[in-house]
Design an enzyme around this catalytic site. Structure first.
Site, short mmCIF file in Angstrom:
data_model
loop_
_atom_site.label_atom_id
_atom_site.label_comp_id
_atom_site.label_asym_id
_atom_site.label_seq_id
_atom_site.Cartn_x
_atom_site.Cartn_y
_atom_site.Cartn_z
CG HIS A 1 -16.08 2.23 60.30
ND1 HIS A 1 -15.76 2.51 61.61
CD2 HIS A 1 -15.61 3.28 59.57
CE1 HIS A 1 -15.12 3.67 61.67
NE2 HIS A 1 -15.01 4.15 60.45
CG HIS B 1 -8.73 4.75 61.51
ND1 HIS B 1 -8.52 5.59 62.59
CD2 HIS B 1 -9.89 5.17 60.93
CE1 HIS B 1 -9.50 6.47 62.66
NE2 HIS B 1 -10.34 6.24 61.66
#
Length: 273
Positions: free
Chosen positions: A5, A41
């Site tokens: 992730h 992100h």
């Protein structure tokens, strides 16, 4: 499938592969013109992770091209899938179309430039079914540039936990009936029920289903949660700690039933025990 992730810089690519991941999720951010700019992100993100590590998108793709190309001195045979989370929520419809075109261009320029020697499969993961202009832009550019052969390596995912009937209707409108991964999940900071996940698995296994080939859960850290997800029948789990997933797969209950996917396993084919 062990999906690392938020693998948004090159150092993390190697770390996750070293710890057992066979898939990597990267977050792709776009500029105001709809051009892919960084693997980044940003805040907020999962608990106990750094939210601000990044790389330029072109440099990132050049690196994963090298490590997923057989014969390259940097080749890592364990890397078989890239899950590209497309950070599209700030883009308007015309920018979404441009973003799709740009991703096709950049994949051709930086990943498939050796006539497709780099072998990783790619799941293009969109936040919402309202962003289908991205898909139209991507497909139109792929076809106008004669890149259709790479469709064999491309899959799709809507990751916003939207209604599964609405997602199916969207795929029907787009005439997409294969290469579909369905995600369900929430940040590791929060708990989430499993009703929708279980519904997705039931739909995947329904005879005649065309709209879910694989189901994955994100993002899970606890070994007990990994076990629970495997017991429910997921195809993959997106994790922050790949080695924990590896340890669960070594347990006798799971080692006789599951194994880590390899390149020979078709990521678009529903597994039938």
């Amino acid at each position: 499938w062990i999906m690392g992730h938020m693998v948004d810089d090159i150092a993390m690519v190697d770390d996750f592969l070293d710890n057992g991941a066979n898939g990597l999720e990267l977050d792709i951010s776009f500029d105001s013109n709809g051009k892919a700019e960084y693997t980044y992100h940003g805040t907020p993100c999962d608990c106990f992770r750094s939210c601000t590590r990044y790389e330029s998108f072109d440099k990132y793709m050049e690196y994963v091209r090298e490590i997923s190309t057989p014969g390259n001195q940097k080749f890592r045979k364990s890397l078989i899938m890239l899950i590209m989370y497309l950070k599209l929520n700030s883009l308007y419809a015309n920018q979404l179309y441009t973003a799709g075109s740009d991703i096709a261009d950049q994949l051709a320029r930086h990943y498939w430039k050796d006539d497709g020697a780099a072998r990783a499969y790619m799941v293009l993961s969109l936040p919402s079914i309202t962003q289908t202009e991205f898909i139209r832009g991507f497909k139109n550019r792929m076809e106008s540039q004669g890149l259709q052969k790479y469709y064999a390596k491309i899959g799709w995912d809507f990751t916003g936990n939207e209604d599964l009937d609405d997602i199916e209707a969207t795929y029907k409108k787009l005439n997409i009936t294969e290469h579909i991964w369905q995600s369900d999940g929430i940040t590791n900071c929060l708990n989430r029920g499993t009703d929708r996940l279980e519904d997705a698995i039931r739909r995947r296994d329904k005879p005649g289903n065309k709209y879910i080939n694989k189901v994955y859960l994100w993002s899970i850290d606890k070994m007990s949660s990994i076990r629970d997800a495997l017991d429910k029948g997921v195809d993959g789990i997106m994790v922050n700690y790949a080695d924990r997933f590896i340890d669960v797969l070594k347990e006798s209950k799971y080692s006789s039933k599951y194994r880590l996917a390899t390149y020979e396993d078709n990521p678009w084919e529903t597994f039938r025990p």
